[in-house]
Design an enzyme around this catalytic site. Structure first.
Site, PDB file in Angstrom:
ATOM      1  N   LYS A 137      -2.577   1.183  -5.292  1.00  0.00           N
ATOM      2  CA  LYS A 137      -2.254   1.186  -3.863  1.00  0.00           C
ATOM      3  C   LYS A 137      -2.869  -0.015  -3.156  1.00  0.00           C
ATOM      4  CE  LYS A 137      -3.711   4.803  -1.810  1.00  0.00           C
ATOM      5  NZ  LYS A 137      -5.035   4.230  -1.487  1.00  0.00           N
ATOM      6  N   THR A 168      -3.553  -2.832  -4.573  1.00  0.00           N
ATOM      7  CA  THR A 168      -2.818  -3.992  -5.070  1.00  0.00           C
ATOM      8  C   THR A 168      -1.514  -4.175  -4.290  1.00  0.00           C
ATOM      9  OG1 THR A 168      -3.745  -3.615  -7.264  1.00  0.00           O
ATOM     10  CG2 THR A 168      -1.814  -5.047  -7.135  1.00  0.00           C
ATOM     11  N   ARG A 213     -10.558  -1.127   3.101  1.00  0.00           N
ATOM     12  CA  ARG A 213     -11.913  -0.574   3.036  1.00  0.00           C
ATOM     13  C   ARG A 213     -12.788  -1.400   2.103  1.00  0.00           C
ATOM     14  NH1 ARG A 213     -10.997   5.218   0.850  1.00  0.00           N
ATOM     15  NH2 ARG A 213      -9.407   4.092  -0.327  1.00  0.00           N
ATOM     16  N   LYS A 232     -13.820   5.030 -11.402  1.00  0.00           N
ATOM     17  CA  LYS A 232     -12.627   4.582 -10.693  1.00  0.00           C
ATOM     18  C   LYS A 232     -12.460   3.066 -10.724  1.00  0.00           C
ATOM     19  CE  LYS A 232     -10.287   4.927  -6.212  1.00  0.00           C
ATOM     20  NZ  LYS A 232     -10.161   3.480  -5.941  1.00  0.00           N
ATOM     21  N   ALA A 247     -11.553   9.282   0.904  1.00  0.00           N
ATOM     22  CA  ALA A 247     -10.527  10.105   1.539  1.00  0.00           C
ATOM     23  C   ALA A 247     -10.564  11.552   1.056  1.00  0.00           C
ATOM     24  CB  ALA A 247      -9.138   9.521   1.283  1.00  0.00           C
ATOM     25  N   PHE A 249      -6.218   7.464  -1.466  1.00  0.00           N
ATOM     26  CA  PHE A 249      -5.511   8.432  -2.302  1.00  0.00           C
ATOM     27  C   PHE A 249      -4.082   8.682  -1.803  1.00  0.00           C
ATOM     28  CE2 PHE A 249     -10.081   9.723  -3.030  1.00  0.00           C
ATOM     29  CZ  PHE A 249     -10.163   9.113  -4.267  1.00  0.00           C
ATOM     30  N   PHE A 257       4.222  -1.048 -13.928  1.00  0.00           N
ATOM     31  CA  PHE A 257       3.191  -1.323 -14.917  1.00  0.00           C
ATOM     32  C   PHE A 257       3.865  -1.861 -16.184  1.00  0.00           C
ATOM     33  CE2 PHE A 257       0.637   0.963 -12.024  1.00  0.00           C
ATOM     34  CZ  PHE A 257      -0.698   0.819 -12.372  1.00  0.00           C
ATOM     35  N   TRP A 296       1.184  -7.133  -8.962  1.00  0.00           N
ATOM     36  CA  TRP A 296       0.039  -7.400  -9.839  1.00  0.00           C
ATOM     37  C   TRP A 296       0.314  -8.658 -10.653  1.00  0.00           C
ATOM     38  CZ3 TRP A 296      -1.246  -8.431 -14.808  1.00  0.00           C
ATOM     39  CH2 TRP A 296      -2.602  -8.299 -15.165  1.00  0.00           C
TER      40      TRP A 296
END
Length: 562
Positions: free
Chosen positions: A77, A79, A100, A111, A279, A307, A387, A415
């Site tokens: 997200k 990215t 953030r 993470k 979150a 999230f 991906f 990406w």
């Protein structure tokens, strides 16, 4: 014999990019020389005076990036947020990214960082993911200073008659440290203070982090800090920071951190990275001051909420947007093939194996998040974040689902390709802003009773059949109504992995109940936290934390940082 392609890591890509000096980025934004303070060559703090100078300038449009329920590895997200900002600039728009700050806990845990990835990341990523400009350390210090002031007040005679059994303020550290969840302080005799039970939250879960991110200016910051409830006295009445008289000292500790941080993306798009509440246990959005400043400095602000739409987006729209007076122009819902396959019953270890049937089963999760954004009356675009393991048939299945339901969708490859890989997404977002229907409205009114607010979120956003309140939560709601706190918005603390409060219930569960076990008043922040499930405010480290792969070379450069 085929050779397996080795993709560069985010850190390797970051090291290859030649950054502009931060003075150049600041000047391109139109900042005056006295309005920014460099922190090294590639980071800077921006003066709050910018808001006064640009007070009459029209606000730029805010684009909110959210997602489906993620897998434990995250779904890109951040990215997509960065890539969309870069793509908008490629289209000739003056776009700014607002994100953030990463927390060291998840960075060194499971993470990973929170700076995006590949050719769509904010830089210098190694510095941002570690100590950055020291904002989180300042928040940690303010949190622990307040704890020290409370204990000293009790030690020095306890004029406020604080009940040591009802101190709710916790200390903080910006790490995942399960051993600190419950501690005993004050041992060692009369000169060491009064023995009592205490505990630590991770810094990003502290109320000072929430206050920091929701305050509009220094005056508002000080007023919010003064309203924070730290304990209850022997008559069970709340004791605040204002009662202790230390709001000025706390504001002083935070004054430099409160200035937004300016950095750049891999394609030199300006980015304001400031504040970082989780979150799942907090409200999950970057600071209001950074978002509002970005609105003054640019035409479009691309910002994210933590999230899925059941967490960060709901809180952005019910809490941050309310306090800041922000009306989002459009929403981007990030979806990935692998996450949807996991929601369709595939294990994490098998996500790279083609499985169209599982993908189809998992599409119900995307459907629910789309319905949530529609319930708020906002135009949206689904971003299929590609991906390298995604099969062509899987991608086409997801795109066909969106087309069949007339959902705007864009294949996104930011990406690998940076802003160029987000051009289709940027064009569709601009089209939705221009031609889509925007009837933004919250799902509950602030005057609704506290349990009704929780039920409306649970029913409309999670799809819950019922809400159950523990005996403790019921008593707290009655008490909060007496204090006049029941007219505040609600911040739900819930697992990010499921629409329910059970992380094992993937996809789109039905017939479930949400259990609210406890409520926590965050009066300075301006909301009531409702704790559900097993969500804890101090995470632990996994068996093999990411820190095991981290190192430093002989030149002082980071190794293994994603």
């Amino acid at each position: 014999m085929t050779t397996k392609t080795r993709w560069k890591t985010d850190l390797e890509i970051a090291k290859e990019i030649k950054l502009k000096r931060i003075q150049e980025i600041a000047q391109e934004l139109g900042l005056l020389e006295e309005e920014f303070e460099p922190y090294g060559h590639y980071k800077a703090k921006i003066s709050l005076d910018v808001m006064k100078r640009l007070a009459s300038k029209p606000d730029g449009k805010v684009i909110l990036v959210t997602a489906i329920n993620p897998t434990p590895a995250g779904e890109g997200k951040s990215t997509v947020t960065v890539g969309l900002g870069q793509a908008l600039n490629k289209l000739g728009k003056k776009a700014i990214v607002a994100m953030r700050e990463p927390s060291l806990g998840p960075t060194m845990g499971v993470k990973g960082g929170a700076t995006g990835g590949g050719y769509s990341q904010v830089l210098p990523m190694d510095e941002i993911n570690l100590h950055f400009t020291g904002d989180l350390h300042a928040i940690t210090t303010a949190t622990n200073a307040l704890a020290a002031f409370i204990d000293n007040h009790i030690h020095q005679g306890n004029e406020l008659r604080i009940d040591v059994r009802r101190i709710v303020w916790k200390r903080a550290v910006d790490l995942n440290d399960r051993a600190l969840r419950r501690v005993i302080v004050g041992l060692g005799g009369p000169t060491q203070g009064v023995p009592r039970e205490d505990g630590f939250d991770i810094t990003v879960a502290s109320e000072i982090m929430a206050v920091f991110c929701l305050a509009k200016d220094l005056t508002d910051l000080k007023e919010r800090l003064s309203r924070m409830v730290v304990a209850y006295n022997v008559d069970k009445q709340p004791v605040t920071v204002g009662d202790l008289g230390v709001e000025g000292a706390l504001t002083l500790l935070l004054k430099d951190a409160f200035k937004p941080n300016l950095v750049q993306t891999a394609e030199h798009t300006p980015a304001l990275v400031h504040g970082g509440p989780f979150a799942n246990i907090a409200h999950g959005c970057n600071s209001i001051i950074a978002t509002k400043m970005a609105q003054k400095l640019g035409e479009y602000v691309v910002t994210e909420a933590g999230f899925g739409a059941d967490l960060g987006a709901e809180k952005f729209l019910h809490i941050k947007a309310r306090f800041a007076g922000i009306e989002p122009a459009a929403v981007v819902i990030v979806a990935t093939v692998r996450a949807l396959k996991m929601h369709g019953g595939v294990s994490k270890q098998e996500l790279s194996v083609e499985n169209v049937d599982a993908l189809r089963r998992g599409l119900s999760n995307l459907q629910k998040h789309i319905e949530t954004i529609q319930a708020f009356g906002l135009p949206f675009v689904v971003a299929l974040n590609r991906f390298i393991t995604d099969a062509d048939q899987e991608i086409e299945t997801l795109l066909s689902f969106c087309r069949d339901h007339h959902y705007p969708v864009a294949l996104t490859e930011v990406w690998e390709k940076g802003g160029e890989g987000g051009m289709e997404l940027a064009e569709k977002v601009l089209d939705m802003i221009e031609h889509g229907t925007n009837q933004f409205a919250p799902l509950y009114d602030l005057h609704d009773p506290l349990p009704d607010k929780i039920r409306k979120i649970a029913h409309a956003v999670y799809g819950a059949q019922a809400v159950e309140f523990s005996t403790k939560a019921q008593k707290q709601m009655a008490q909060f109504a007496e204090y006049g706190w029941d007219r505040l918005p609600v911040c739900m603390a819930k697992t990010q992995y499921s629409l329910s409060d059970d992380p094992q219930k993937l996809g789109r569960p039905t017939g479930f109940a949400i259990t609210v076990r406890e409520l926590k008043p965050s009066i300075g922040a301006g909301f009531i936290v409702a704790l559900t499930g097993d969500v804890m405010t101090m995470p632990g480290l996994p068996k093999e934390p990411a820190a095991l792969k981290m190192d430093i070379d002989e030149r002082g450069q980071a190794i293994g940082l994603f």
